[in-house]
Design a protein around this motif. Structure first.
Motif, short mmCIF file in Angstrom:
data_model
loop_
_atom_site.label_atom_id
_atom_site.label_comp_id
_atom_site.label_asym_id
_atom_site.label_seq_id
_atom_site.Cartn_x
_atom_site.Cartn_y
_atom_site.Cartn_z
N THR A 46 -66.63 -24.44 -12.66
CA THR A 46 -66.76 -24.98 -13.46
C THR A 46 -65.27 -25.95 -14.15
OG1 THR A 46 -66.29 -22.75 -14.27
CG2 THR A 46 -68.02 -23.74 -15.16
N LYS A 60 -58.52 -28.72 -15.68
CA LYS A 60 -59.94 -29.49 -16.25
C LYS A 60 -59.11 -30.91 -17.15
CE LYS A 60 -63.14 -27.28 -18.01
NZ LYS A 60 -64.31 -28.19 -17.55
N ASP A 102 -54.64 -25.32 -15.65
CA ASP A 102 -53.88 -23.38 -16.25
C ASP A 102 -54.41 -22.51 -15.09
OD1 ASP A 102 -55.94 -24.54 -18.73
OD2 ASP A 102 -54.20 -23.49 -18.71
N CYS A 150 -53.11 -18.76 -14.48
CA CYS A 150 -54.00 -17.36 -14.85
C CYS A 150 -53.63 -16.01 -13.81
CB CYS A 150 -55.39 -17.65 -14.52
SG CYS A 150 -55.82 -18.65 -16.33
N MET A 206 -61.33 -17.58 -19.37
CA MET A 206 -60.05 -18.74 -18.57
C MET A 206 -60.55 -19.84 -18.81
SD MET A 206 -59.00 -16.95 -15.10
CE MET A 206 -58.50 -15.48 -14.71
N PRO A 207 -59.41 -20.16 -19.23
CA PRO A 207 -59.76 -22.27 -19.69
C PRO A 207 -60.49 -22.98 -18.88
CG PRO A 207 -56.87 -21.44 -20.00
CD PRO A 207 -57.75 -20.52 -19.49
N PHE A 208 -60.77 -22.50 -18.00
CA PHE A 208 -61.46 -23.80 -17.14
C PHE A 208 -62.44 -22.45 -16.47
CE2 PHE A 208 -60.50 -20.66 -14.11
CZ PHE A 208 -58.73 -20.13 -13.55
N SER A 209 -63.40 -22.01 -17.39
CA SER A 209 -64.28 -21.40 -16.74
C SER A 209 -65.46 -21.69 -17.83
CB SER A 209 -64.07 -19.80 -17.61
OG SER A 209 -63.86 -19.06 -18.33
N GLY A 210 -65.25 -22.46 -18.73
CA GLY A 210 -66.54 -23.08 -19.63
C GLY A 210 -67.28 -23.97 -18.81
N ALA A 211 -68.14 -23.68 -19.89
CA ALA A 211 -69.23 -24.89 -18.50
C ALA A 211 -69.12 -26.55 -18.96
CB ALA A 211 -70.85 -25.11 -18.97
N ARG A 246 -62.46 -27.72 -21.74
CA ARG A 246 -61.88 -26.50 -21.78
C ARG A 246 -61.71 -26.19 -23.11
NH1 ARG A 246 -55.94 -26.27 -23.26
NH2 ARG A 246 -54.44 -24.88 -22.54
N THR A 282 -63.66 -15.86 -15.23
CA THR A 282 -63.19 -16.94 -14.64
C THR A 282 -64.48 -18.10 -14.27
OG1 THR A 282 -64.22 -16.01 -12.88
CG2 THR A 282 -61.41 -15.40 -13.01
N GLU A 283 -65.59 -18.03 -14.40
CA GLU A 283 -66.66 -18.60 -14.43
C GLU A 283 -67.60 -18.72 -14.96
OE1 GLU A 283 -66.91 -19.81 -10.03
OE2 GLU A 283 -68.41 -21.11 -10.85
N THR A 284 -68.22 -19.21 -15.42
CA THR A 284 -69.63 -18.84 -17.05
C THR A 284 -70.66 -19.70 -16.61
OG1 THR A 284 -68.87 -19.84 -19.00
CG2 THR A 284 -67.90 -17.48 -18.12
#
Lengths: 258, 234, 252
Positions: free
Chosen positions: A40, A59, A134, A136, B71-76, B79, B120-122
């Motif tokens: 992602t 991102k 980011d 983490c 986590m900020p980068f985990s959205g499809a 951010r 971490t990933e969604t």
């Protein structure tokens, strides 16, 4: 909480040339690096060093530039000390430690102009790329700044632009174009306990340090940022030794970026 | 609208591939990671430990406190801004509700069991993945539980009842899918989490629940195996 | 179907069915639900005749009367000391229980035990609210000077001590270090730095492999390799015998 018994113990071992985990003073714990592990994210890296483990995600987004830099993209670095990663971290607003970690990593990348922000401009004054990095941690056992900074550069290196369709970002697809990364800054923190200088401290060692100095190096050996921490001062002799120790360590770490 | 074949080729009553592991965060008292399809959740348990603020202490038993975070980068897509949102606070609360009925905390009055869940990933199903990871992590921490809790989603895509919707299915046909996250206590079949988004007839709703119940044993096995594997890998 | 579903000494998880029917009785870590007995804690199944018990593989220390533990001073009070004991609860050592010597009221308590000092102490009382009283009056109870205290899982303490102290005494002899194991999971180690590192390594190995048979022999081999010396397994009367020692060490 002050931990004088642990400090005495670590100092006594150091006097005899030992660190509590048997390492030498200038030795890193075993490190593994994996890039492109989070689908992602536009770029990502996962680092494990001893028991410290963290993930960095990159991102990208299209936004309006800042008014004073209309032809430059925006770079932001964040680091959260997630309560998941250590019993000492609490949930809530970012602690001053997490803010310092983020800002030190950020400065290393920003001050070295590692990202050519002009190359991120799509339309002056209207549309530029924003890069969000980011950091983490999953398990915190020390040395977040160095490992976070190292993983951040690895993530930026592996990152790709997402495809833009009719002015809108389609996050599902990536271009093969990489980010305009022109430098690879690597931060190295050296801590001082008594008269000893140590590389890659564990959480225990960090908790008893007298002073610490983080120096960020570029590939040609130039320094692009520094941060001193800890309650005690360092001498100029200390500084010379630290500069040399850290420089060597950064070259060792840099090899793992290939 | 018709939905006769799933985007990833799964059967209608087939979950995405599942993977789970216990003891992945060494600083925690118990921990686990749980992945279903591309959705990956980590859970860490700290406790029982001292509870602050003191006014929250319960003199009869320990407290369960869950915290869900992406986590900020985990959205499809874009951010995700770090920090608690209304959504994450609600999910934290329903996670607590989903897990609390199986826990026995009477040996630990005035103390707290903290569960931290990070995604971490969604790709849809994140709150359920978090609950599964938390189940394993709680057992890994040695907490007394009458059973482990399993969680996944069920729902309707187009006109078809399916189990475990992925991200594409959730957004099918202008977001008209029905998404029902649930959590079960496998030994009794009791439901500890039940939510719904969308519009569905009572008959289809019953079909969904029946299909969901059938998946519980398979998911439970994965959770149990994650714990046992930790002690047989030598 | 009635009878045992799971074999003795296997790892069981919460909710797992261990036995069916009415022939067995659930004890610690297990419970009955109609005609089934299930585990309620992650651990090793222990069958003692008809009684099914779980020996936990994880879990924080729950203070019990008569346990001998290692504690750390975190606060000096008017009439005693507050101690951290590796539990969600702190313990209190009162003036009158601190020493066989007479301590006058108003005396400087830090002369006896100062902040961050460690001590070997015994739990004398635990209330239902987990308020804990300890005492240092007794054989082997004392302050600890120097050395280093590490934290282990309190579930693994019986294994680290071993049958009649055989495991810990073997480690002591192999490394020349003083080692005191508290029931609460604090372990005090004192010796040469390189030997202390070895003690920590060995104890971590014991923790990881606690549930596997033949542990004492494996540790013996490990120590012999690391030190280059032959080491014997000797059972001796240890200062702190735990009532739970016997379950773990039966396998050896």
């Amino acid at each position: 909480m002050a931990n004088t018994q642990l400090k005495e113990h670590i100092s006594n071992a150091l006097k005899k040339g030992y660190r509590l985990d048997g390492r030498k003073m200038d030795e890193f714990r075993p490190i593994t690096l994996k890039v492109d592990c989070i689908r992602t994210a536009e770029g990502s890296a996962r680092v494990q060093c001893g028991e410290t483990e963290l993930i960095v995600g990159v991102k990208l987004a299209l936004e309006k530039p800042f008014p004073d830099t209309p032809d430059e993209g925006i770079l932001m670095v964040g680091a959260e000390l997630l309560p998941l990663s250590n019993p000492a971290f609490e949930s809530g607003p970012p602690s001053i430690e997490s803010i310092e970690t983020a800002r030190v990593i950020d400065r290393g990348i920003r001050e070295s102009h590692a990202i050519d922000t002009r190359a991120l401009c799509i339309e002056k004054g209207q549309k530029v790329w924003t890069i969000n990095v980011d950091v983490c941690p999953l398990n915190h056992d020390g040395n977040l700044i160095d490992l976070g900074g190292f993983a951040a550069i690895a993530a930026l290196k592996s990152a790709k632009f997402p495809i833009v369709k009719d002015g809108v970002v389609d996050y599902k697809e990536h271009e093969s174009k990489a980010l305009p990364l022109v430098e690879c800054p690597i931060p190295i923190t050296v801590i001082k306990i008594g008269e000893n200088l140590l590389i890659d401290p564990t959480e225990d060692e960090e908790s008893v340090l007298d002073a610490r100095l983080t120096i960020t190096f570029l590939e040609n050996g130039d320094v692009c940022s520094m941060q001193k921490g800890g309650d005690e001062p360092i001498t100029t002799e200390d500084f010379d030794k630290i500069l040399e120790l850290a420089g060597k360590a950064s070259q060792e770490l840099r090899k793992k970026l290939r | 609208m018709n939905y006769t074949k799933r985007f990833d080729g799964r059967k209608f009553d087939e979950l995405r591939p599942i993977e789970a592991k216990a003891g992945v965060i060494k600083k925690a008292d118990g921990s686990a990671y749980f992945r279903i399809g591309k959705t990956t959740a980590y859970a860490a348990v700290y406790g029982p430990r001292e509870l602050y603020p003191k006014f929250m202490q319960d003199p009869k038993q320990g407290l369960l406190r869950c915290n869900y975070n992406m986590m900020p980068f985990s959205g499809a897509g874009e951010r995700v801004r770090p920090g608690p949102s209304r959504r994450s606070k609600e999910i934290s609360m329903i996670t607590e509700r989903a897990l609390r009925p199986v826990l026995d905390l009477k040996d630990f009055p005035n103390a707290v069991v903290d569960v931290f869940i990070e995604l971490t990933e969604t790709d849809a199903g994140s709150r359920c993945a978090g609950i599964c990871a938390a189940s394993i992590a709680l057992a890994d921490a040695g907490i007394i539980m009458k059973d482990m809790v399993v969680a996944y989603s069920v729902g309707k895509v187009g006109d078809q009842v399916v189990v475990d919707l992925d991200g594409d299915e959730e957004h099918f046909d202008h977001n008209s899918s029905v998404d029902i996250p649930l959590a079960f206590i496998p030994s009794t079949g009791e439901i500890t989490l039940l939510q719904m988004d969308g519009r569905i007839s009572p008959a289809d709703l019953r079909k969904c629940l029946a299909m969901a119940k059938e998946q519980a044993p398979a998911v439970l096995q994965v959770l149990q195996k994650a714990l046992k594997d930790k002690y047989t890998m030598e | 179907m009635t009878g045992l579903i799971v074999q003795d000494k296997t790892v069981v998880v919460p909710g797992e069915v261990i036995a069916e029917g009415i022939d067995y009785l659930p004890s610690y870590g297990s419970y009955r639900e109609q005609d089934k007995i299930m585990a309620s804690q992650l651990g090793l199944l222990n069958i003692d005749g008809k009684v099914l018990k779980i020996i936990p593989l994880a879990g924080r220390y729950l203070p019990r009367r008569n346990d001998v533990i290692i504690a750390k001073v975190v606060d000096i009070l008017m009439t005693g000391w507050r101690l951290e004991i590796n539990s969600p609860y702190t313990a209190v050592l009162n003036l009158k229980d601190a020493s066989f010597d007479y301590i006058a009221r108003g005396a400087d308590l830090s002369k006896y035990f100062n902040l961050e000092d460690y001590m070997v102490t015994k739990i004398v009382n635990v209330t239902s609210q987990n308020i804990i009283d300890v005492s240092c009056k007794g054989p082997g109870l004392r302050g600890l000077r120097g050395g280093r205290v590490i934290r282990v899982s309190s579930c693994k303490v019986p294994r680290i001590i071993g049958k009649k102290g055989s495991m810990v005494s073997m480690i002591k002899r192999a490394t020349g270090c003083q080692i005191t194991v508290g029931q609460n999971g604090f372990v005090w180690i004192n010796g040469e730095p390189d030997k202390e590192i070895l003690v920590v390594e060995v104890i971590n190995k014991v923790q990881r492999e606690a549930h596997i048979q033949g542990l004492t022999e494996r540790i013996q081999k490990f120590l012999e390799e690391k030190t280059g010396n032959k080491i014997e397994i000797i059972e001796e009367k240890d200062e702190y015998e735990s009532s739970e020692q016997s379950e773990y060490s039966q396998e050896n």
